[in-house]
Write a protein that holds these residues in place. Structure first.
Motif, PDB file in Angstrom:
ATOM      1  N   SER A 135       2.808 -11.522 -20.748  1.00  0.00           N
ATOM      2  CA  SER A 135       1.665 -12.319 -20.296  1.00  0.00           C
ATOM      3  C   SER A 135       1.879 -13.801 -20.592  1.00  0.00           C
ATOM      4  CB  SER A 135       0.376 -11.833 -20.970  1.00  0.00           C
ATOM      5  OG  SER A 135       0.064 -10.515 -20.588  1.00  0.00           O
ATOM      6  N   LEU A 136       2.445 -14.086 -21.763  1.00  0.00           N
ATOM      7  CA  LEU A 136       2.672 -15.479 -22.143  1.00  0.00           C
ATOM      8  C   LEU A 136       3.739 -16.129 -21.266  1.00  0.00           C
ATOM      9  CD1 LEU A 136       2.523 -15.114 -26.011  1.00  0.00           C
ATOM     10  CD2 LEU A 136       0.873 -16.282 -24.552  1.00  0.00           C
ATOM     11  N   VAL A 137       4.752 -15.381 -20.893  1.00  0.00           N
ATOM     12  CA  VAL A 137       5.768 -15.930 -19.992  1.00  0.00           C
ATOM     13  C   VAL A 137       5.131 -16.289 -18.651  1.00  0.00           C
ATOM     14  CG1 VAL A 137       7.847 -15.366 -18.687  1.00  0.00           C
ATOM     15  CG2 VAL A 137       7.694 -14.760 -21.100  1.00  0.00           C
ATOM     16  N   ILE A 138       4.293 -15.382 -18.148  1.00  0.00           N
ATOM     17  CA  ILE A 138       3.632 -15.631 -16.860  1.00  0.00           C
ATOM     18  C   ILE A 138       2.723 -16.855 -16.950  1.00  0.00           C
ATOM     19  CG2 ILE A 138       1.990 -14.695 -15.187  1.00  0.00           C
ATOM     20  CD1 ILE A 138       3.056 -11.904 -15.945  1.00  0.00           C
ATOM     21  N   SER A 139       1.895 -16.912 -18.000  1.00  0.00           N
ATOM     22  CA  SER A 139       0.951 -18.025 -18.124  1.00  0.00           C
ATOM     23  C   SER A 139       1.660 -19.346 -18.398  1.00  0.00           C
ATOM     24  CB  SER A 139      -0.061 -17.735 -19.231  1.00  0.00           C
ATOM     25  OG  SER A 139       0.582 -17.596 -20.485  1.00  0.00           O
ATOM     26  N   THR A 140       2.802 -19.296 -19.115  1.00  0.00           N
ATOM     27  CA  THR A 140       3.549 -20.524 -19.396  1.00  0.00           C
ATOM     28  C   THR A 140       4.167 -21.094 -18.125  1.00  0.00           C
ATOM     29  OG1 THR A 140       4.049 -19.768 -21.636  1.00  0.00           O
ATOM     30  CG2 THR A 140       5.423 -21.503 -20.746  1.00  0.00           C
ATOM     31  N   VAL A 141       4.732 -20.229 -17.315  1.00  0.00           N
ATOM     32  CA  VAL A 141       5.274 -20.685 -16.031  1.00  0.00           C
ATOM     33  C   VAL A 141       4.153 -21.257 -15.160  1.00  0.00           C
ATOM     34  CG1 VAL A 141       6.385 -19.929 -13.898  1.00  0.00           C
ATOM     35  CG2 VAL A 141       7.225 -19.096 -16.101  1.00  0.00           C
ATOM     36  N   ALA A 142       3.007 -20.581 -15.167  1.00  0.00           N
ATOM     37  CA  ALA A 142       1.875 -21.068 -14.377  1.00  0.00           C
ATOM     38  C   ALA A 142       1.415 -22.431 -14.857  1.00  0.00           C
ATOM     39  CB  ALA A 142       0.721 -20.075 -14.458  1.00  0.00           C
ATOM     40  N   PHE A 143       1.387 -22.640 -16.181  1.00  0.00           N
ATOM     41  CA  PHE A 143       0.967 -23.930 -16.702  1.00  0.00           C
ATOM     42  C   PHE A 143       1.921 -25.041 -16.274  1.00  0.00           C
ATOM     43  CE2 PHE A 143       1.458 -27.164 -20.042  1.00  0.00           C
ATOM     44  CZ  PHE A 143       0.230 -27.776 -19.906  1.00  0.00           C
ATOM     45  N   ALA A 144       3.222 -24.749 -16.277  1.00  0.00           N
ATOM     46  CA  ALA A 144       4.194 -25.759 -15.843  1.00  0.00           C
ATOM     47  C   ALA A 144       3.929 -26.191 -14.404  1.00  0.00           C
ATOM     48  CB  ALA A 144       5.612 -25.211 -15.980  1.00  0.00           C
ATOM     49  N   VAL A 145       3.504 -25.243 -13.571  1.00  0.00           N
ATOM     50  CA  VAL A 145       3.188 -25.568 -12.181  1.00  0.00           C
ATOM     51  C   VAL A 145       1.855 -26.305 -12.085  1.00  0.00           C
ATOM     52  CG1 VAL A 145       2.743 -24.599  -9.893  1.00  0.00           C
ATOM     53  CG2 VAL A 145       4.522 -23.596 -11.345  1.00  0.00           C
ATOM     54  N   LEU A 146       0.830 -25.771 -12.770  1.00  0.00           N
ATOM     55  CA  LEU A 146      -0.508 -26.370 -12.671  1.00  0.00           C
ATOM     56  C   LEU A 146      -0.560 -27.759 -13.302  1.00  0.00           C
ATOM     57  CD1 LEU A 146      -2.690 -23.223 -13.452  1.00  0.00           C
ATOM     58  CD2 LEU A 146      -2.414 -24.366 -11.252  1.00  0.00           C
ATOM     59  N   ALA A 147       0.215 -27.995 -14.361  1.00  0.00           N
ATOM     60  CA  ALA A 147       0.219 -29.315 -14.994  1.00  0.00           C
ATOM     61  C   ALA A 147       0.683 -30.388 -14.018  1.00  0.00           C
ATOM     62  CB  ALA A 147       1.116 -29.306 -16.232  1.00  0.00           C
ATOM     63  N   ARG A 148       1.573 -30.015 -13.117  1.00  0.00           N
ATOM     64  CA  ARG A 148       2.061 -30.972 -12.120  1.00  0.00           C
ATOM     65  C   ARG A 148       1.133 -31.059 -10.908  1.00  0.00           C
ATOM     66  NH1 ARG A 148       6.098 -29.370 -15.199  1.00  0.00           N
ATOM     67  NH2 ARG A 148       7.976 -30.643 -15.437  1.00  0.00           N
ATOM     68  N   LEU A 149       0.500 -29.952 -10.542  1.00  0.00           N
ATOM     69  CA  LEU A 149      -0.392 -29.954  -9.385  1.00  0.00           C
ATOM     70  C   LEU A 149      -1.734 -30.629  -9.687  1.00  0.00           C
ATOM     71  CD1 LEU A 149       0.145 -26.340  -7.965  1.00  0.00           C
ATOM     72  CD2 LEU A 149       1.024 -28.489  -7.025  1.00  0.00           C
TER      73      LEU A 149
END
Length: 431
Positions: free
Chosen positions: A6-20
């Motif tokens: 779950s943390l891997v998924i949410s961490t990847v998502a944060f990397a995307v959302l932080a830029r968007l």
């Protein structure tokens, strides 16, 4: 393993959302989720903890559902009204009604998920719980990224919180129902005297300060700092906490239900020995994580945040110093759920709030002062907790435990000093 996925998924998502999305929606979300979570904890009578300690049978399950229903309805209403008043001030691009409705629905789902999750924990269906958590996180992340492509507002983050809560609630209910239908039996309660609704409410009132402390110690400062320091610095503070501290706390909390159930079932020397083993494991994980995160803070900032987040590597290194404190707080929270003493719970709340209050007061002076307070309270808070709680809760010698915490804190602190100096943090003001 489920929490790691779950943390891997949410961490990847944060990397995307932080830029968007950029820093501003995250700063607004820090305030919204602080109000949301604090209200949920203030009104939470802990039906999950009640079942973990008392055991599960037909009567205790009925009592837990009654308590969960009452608190869910009350909290959803309060969350809606309060967020309706403040959400418009935080993000003008989103409808206050939409934000309030989304967060009220999320808290309703969270409360309704407590009873079936506790039943699955007591029954030992850990793999099933992990699968539910991972799949729910994946669905919520995909939905948030899709929404971020359409709007760059805080509603995207609120929507992710609702979807993950809704998916978990529905899947827990289905899984628990299927388990009981297949096995056609309940797991006997450990103490028949703790089976009524009144017993469940009294238990919840006794442990409520522990629940509030566990959150206030983590997020009180993140919720207030956007009013005291620049938005980019406040967003970096809140999001580095989510990136550095939350993964460690999630790993601890993922096994928390099983640990509380095991501790509640043990007695005397067995409970003390199990407590010592848990303490050593928590502190070792916190110390090693702090060192690695501090050493790779610059790389983490490049990969996860991008150039729009100033001095975020320093915030990451500072957050790593808080991990031994988080481990200590978690350990005592588990022990106090079994003791269920109102006085000790209130003492836990007071001790844990010292750290975030120090950060808030120092933020009045400057962002740098707030970060220094964060680092120093990484050692001060465990010292206060160890001084507050007696040996009946800690299960070991307090002086030895304090030395162990200091050993886990000192290297991350030294790494922070090096990182902050090399980055020019002490004279930086271009937020």
């Amino acid at each position: 393993m489920g929490q790691i996925a779950s943390l891997v998924i949410s961490t990847v998502a944060f990397a995307v959302l932080a830029r968007l999305l950029g820093p501003d929606p995250f700063a607004a979300f820090a305030v919204i989720v602080f109000v949301f979570s604090l209200l949920a904890l203030l009104l939470d009578l802990s039906p999950q903890g009640y079942l973990l300690v008392s055991g599960v049978d037909r009567q205790t399950r009925r009592s837990a559902w009654a308590v969960a229903g009452i608190t869910a309805a009350l909290c959803a209403g309060v969350v809606f009204v309060l967020l309706l008043g403040i959400s418009g001030l935080l993000d003008a691009s989103s409808s206050p009604v939409a934000i309030s409705t989304t967060m009220a629905a999320a808290v309703l789902c969270q409360f309704c998920a407590q009873v079936p999750r506790a039943s699955l924990l007591v029954a030992g269906y850990y793999a099933r719980i992990a699968a539910i958590d991972v799949s729910s996180m994946a669905v919520s992340v995909l939905a948030a990224i899709a929404a971020a492509a359409a709007t760059q507002s805080v509603i995207v983050l609120c929507l992710q919180l609702l979807i993950v809560a809704l998916c978990r609630c529905c899947l827990y209910l289905v899984s628990d129902g299927l388990s009981r239908r297949m096995h056609a039996k309940d797991f006997n309660a450990r103490d028949r005297r703790l089976s009524g609704v009144g017993d469940a409410i009294r238990y919840g009132l006794r442990v409520m300060p522990i629940n509030v402390a566990s959150y206030a110690g983590r997020s009180l400062d993140s919720g207030i700092l956007p009013f005291l320091i620049p938005a980019s610095a406040a967003a970096a503070y809140a999001r580095t906490y989510q990136l550095v501290v939350v993964p460690v706390t999630q790993l601890q909390l993922s096994v928390g239900g099983a640990i509380v159930a095991r501790l509640a079932g043990a007695e005397g020397h067995s409970r003390r020995e199990l407590g010592r083993r848990i303490w050593r494991a928590l502190l070792l994980m916190a110390g090693l994580s702090g060192i690695l995160i501090g050493l790779f803070s610059q790389l983490i900032s490049i990969v996860m945040f991008g150039p729009a987040w100033p001095m975020v590597n320093v915030f990451i290194a500072a957050m790593s110093c808080a991990l031994p404190s988080v481990a200590t707080t978690t350990f005592f929270a588990w022990q106090l759920q079994i003791v269920a003493s109102a006085a000790k719970s209130l003492a836990q709340l007071a001790a844990v709030c010292v750290g975030p209050l120090a950060v808030i007061l120092c933020a009045i002076l400057s962002t740098q002062a707030a970060v220094v307070a964060l680092v120093l309270t990484g050692l001060a808070t465990p010292a206060i907790l160890l001084a507050t709680h007696g040996g009946d809760v800690s299960g070991g010698r307090r002086s030895r435990m304090l030395l162990q915490v200091a050993g886990a804190w000192i290297l991350p602190c030294l790494i922070f000093c090096v990182v902050s100096t090399l980055s020019g943090f002490w004279t930086y003001n271009n937020w």
